[in-house]
Design an enzyme around this catalytic site. Structure first.
Site, PDB file in Angstrom:
ATOM      1  N   HIS A  47       0.831  -1.208   0.000  1.00 46.22           N
ATOM      2  CA  HIS A  47       0.000   0.000   0.000  1.00 46.22           C
ATOM      3  C   HIS A  47       0.860   1.251   0.000  1.00 46.22           C
ATOM      4  O   HIS A  47       0.564   2.231  -0.697  1.00 46.22           O
ATOM      5  CB  HIS A  47      -0.918  -0.035   1.227  1.00 46.22           C
ATOM      6  CG  HIS A  47      -1.766   1.183   1.385  1.00 46.22           C
ATOM      7  ND1 HIS A  47      -1.544   2.106   2.384  1.00 46.22           N
ATOM      8  CD2 HIS A  47      -2.817   1.647   0.673  1.00 46.22           C
ATOM      9  CE1 HIS A  47      -2.438   3.073   2.296  1.00 46.22           C
ATOM     10  NE2 HIS A  47      -3.214   2.827   1.264  1.00 46.22           N
ATOM     11  N   GLU A  50       2.202   1.891  -3.469  1.00 43.35           N
ATOM     12  CA  GLU A  50       1.166   2.485  -4.327  1.00 43.35           C
ATOM     13  C   GLU A  50       1.088   3.994  -4.116  1.00 43.35           C
ATOM     14  O   GLU A  50       0.973   4.774  -5.062  1.00 43.35           O
ATOM     15  CB  GLU A  50      -0.175   1.813  -4.045  1.00 43.35           C
ATOM     16  CG  GLU A  50      -1.375   2.476  -4.684  1.00 43.35           C
ATOM     17  CD  GLU A  50      -2.478   2.761  -3.679  1.00 43.35           C
ATOM     18  OE1 GLU A  50      -2.945   3.926  -3.627  1.00 43.35           O
ATOM     19  OE2 GLU A  50      -2.873   1.830  -2.953  1.00 43.35           O
ATOM     20  N   HIS A  51       1.156   4.427  -2.855  1.00 46.41           N
ATOM     21  CA  HIS A  51       1.142   5.863  -2.559  1.00 46.41           C
ATOM     22  C   HIS A  51       2.379   6.555  -3.134  1.00 46.41           C
ATOM     23  O   HIS A  51       2.292   7.641  -3.707  1.00 46.41           O
ATOM     24  CB  HIS A  51       1.103   6.091  -1.048  1.00 46.41           C
ATOM     25  CG  HIS A  51      -0.268   6.059  -0.467  1.00 46.41           C
ATOM     26  ND1 HIS A  51      -0.792   7.108   0.255  1.00 46.41           N
ATOM     27  CD2 HIS A  51      -1.238   5.115  -0.498  1.00 46.41           C
ATOM     28  CE1 HIS A  51      -2.014   6.808   0.663  1.00 46.41           C
ATOM     29  NE2 HIS A  51      -2.302   5.587   0.220  1.00 46.41           N
ATOM     30  N   GLU A 127      -4.239   7.661   8.079  1.00 49.43           N
ATOM     31  CA  GLU A 127      -5.227   6.753   7.482  1.00 49.43           C
ATOM     32  C   GLU A 127      -5.490   5.561   8.403  1.00 49.43           C
ATOM     33  O   GLU A 127      -6.637   5.129   8.571  1.00 49.43           O
ATOM     34  CB  GLU A 127      -4.723   6.288   6.118  1.00 49.43           C
ATOM     35  CG  GLU A 127      -5.751   5.591   5.268  1.00 49.43           C
ATOM     36  CD  GLU A 127      -5.232   5.242   3.888  1.00 49.43           C
ATOM     37  OE1 GLU A 127      -5.946   4.518   3.158  1.00 49.43           O
ATOM     38  OE2 GLU A 127      -4.116   5.682   3.530  1.00 49.43           O
TER      39      GLU A 127
END
Length: 431
Positions: A47, A50-51, A127
């Site tokens: 993840h 991806e950021h 997040e």
């Protein structure tokens, strides 16, 4: 309209569906690598990668990536799931070469600058905190962790504060080198484009991408089941009951999808009508089935007030038992119609269509024609769904609850009721 598929010299699969009436194109690169591909010390790195893909390359800063695509009115984004990571864009047809160039740039030459990395780690920590503070998000994280205990497939995609803060630029590069290879990637576009032109553009920019990922695919996962409860001072209780589902490739996958719609796929579904409309025991209830490449999970999620927790669960269990005794032909026909309508409507969105084609290529190695999907749905019978229900809902459950759940029956009582002959009306379970 039909899907055209080509394979580049490095093994990269390129597929398109031309929709000539559209002026736009949705395109993306899908990688068969997600959170379940992480090692234990890499929890959350897929993840984070991806950021970081949008935080600068050798020829574009993070700002230039954003302005280059938005100067032509386009959109770009990415997402990480359990088994895949996708980088995608949507632009007008004349700007397709630019979109391909940007996507190729972030895959071929992302820098993972340490300053940008520190900033993005802070964003992901926020997040993670937001997910923890959102009960209907947190309960699903606990649900998968319980159903697939001590396995990467059950872990939160976001990672933990400790793991996310620990990652370095070098670790991101190493993960990408191990996991991203042409043999595990597909490039798909749908909209106003020509297949041959798209293939040439992709070949020019991604034809030199490494042909193979550097590591083995993840180990086989297995459903475990069990119980997790977390008492929180909240206005409502979040409850999920789960069972072992079916993988994409097995015979009962589509039957499980349809069964979830019959039980909790809309306002006419059994759970919505019995639990919410007739008894008023919750404000939200639905069923779902998630398939993976080697396993799956079937679940029922309900949100209710503290006073109704002890009555809610027995009623849900009673409906599950009824499904193992009888399913009406009209229910099957309605669920089939819902499924078909959902597939047809998704074909009207180029972004949805590109994503659908990519999933099929990664899972089955080929696009699945609508007629084949309809044949599979048409082969389902009420006898088959009833048999599936009887087997599914007598297996070991997963019980996950968060909020004011002190009155929820013990796990053993829930498990025993599922195994016992049905009683009418369903009894309250001993707390």
């Amino acid at each position: 309209m039909s899907v055209e598929v080509s394979r580049l010299s490095n093994g990269l699969t390129v597929a398109t569906e031309t929709l000539p009436h559209l002026e736009s194109v949705a395109l993306g690169v899908w990688v068969k690598s997600g959170s379940r591909n992480e090692r234990d010390d890499e929890h959350g790195i897929a993840h984070l990668l991806e950021h970081m893909a949008f935080k600068g390359t050798g020829k574009r800063t993070a700002l230039q990536i954003a302005t280059d695509i938005e100067d032509v009115g386009g959109e770009i984004n990415a997402t990480t799931s359990v088994e895949t990571t996708a980088f995608y864009a949507r632009v007008l047809r004349d700007d397709l070469p630019l979109a391909i160039d940007i996507l190729a740039d972030i895959l071929m030459d992302s820098r993972f600058d340490p300053v940008e990395l520190e900033r993005e780690q802070h964003v992901i920590l926020q997040e993670i905190g937001a997910a923890h503070d959102t009960p209907d998000d947190a309960v699903f994280d606990r649900f998968t962790e319980t159903a697939f205990r001590h396995q990467a497939i059950g872990r939160s995609i976001l990672g933990t504060p400790e793991t996310v803060k620990s990652f370095t630029s070098e670790q991101l590069h190493r993960f990408m080198e191990r996991q991203y290879g042409a043999d595990r990637m597909v490039v798909v576009a749908a909209g106003g484009l020509r297949h041959d032109e798209f293939v040439r553009e992709v070949e020019a920019r991604l034809g030199s991408f490494r042909d193979k990922a550097d590591t083995a695919l993840p180990q086989y996962s297995h459903y475990v089941g069990g119980d997790y409860r977390e008492n929180r001072d909240l206005m409502d209780a979040q409850i999920i009951l789960g069972f072992e589902g079916r993988a994409y490739h097995v015979r009962d996958f589509y039957a499980s999808q349809v069964l979830s719609m019959i039980l909790g796929g809309g306002m006419s579904s059994r759970l919505f009508q019995e639990v919410r409309e007739k008894r008023g025991l919750c404000y939200s209830v639905y069923a779902f089935h998630w398939g993976f490449s080697d396993t799956g999970i079937f679940g029922i999620h309900a949100a209710t007030g503290e006073a109704d927790v002890d009555e809610l669960v027995p009623v849900i269990l009673g409906e599950l038992q009824k499904a193992g005794e009888r399913i009406e032909q009209a229910e099957l026909d309605r669920a089939r119609a819902q499924y078909r309508a959902g597939l047809m409507m998704s074909r009207e969105s180029p972004a949805s269509r590109a994503s659908q084609i990519a999933r099929q290529l990664l899972l089955y190695g080929r696009p699945i024609e609508m007629e084949e999907l309809m044949d599979r749905l048409g082969a389902l019978t009420v006898e088959r769904l009833t048999d599936l229900s009887a087997r599914l809902f007598t297996s070991k459950p997963t019980v996950t609850a968060l909020g004011p759940v002190g009155s929820l029956a013990p796990f053993e009582s829930i498990r025993d009721m599922l195994a016992a002959p049905r009683r009418t009306p369903p009894r309250r379970l001993a707390g």
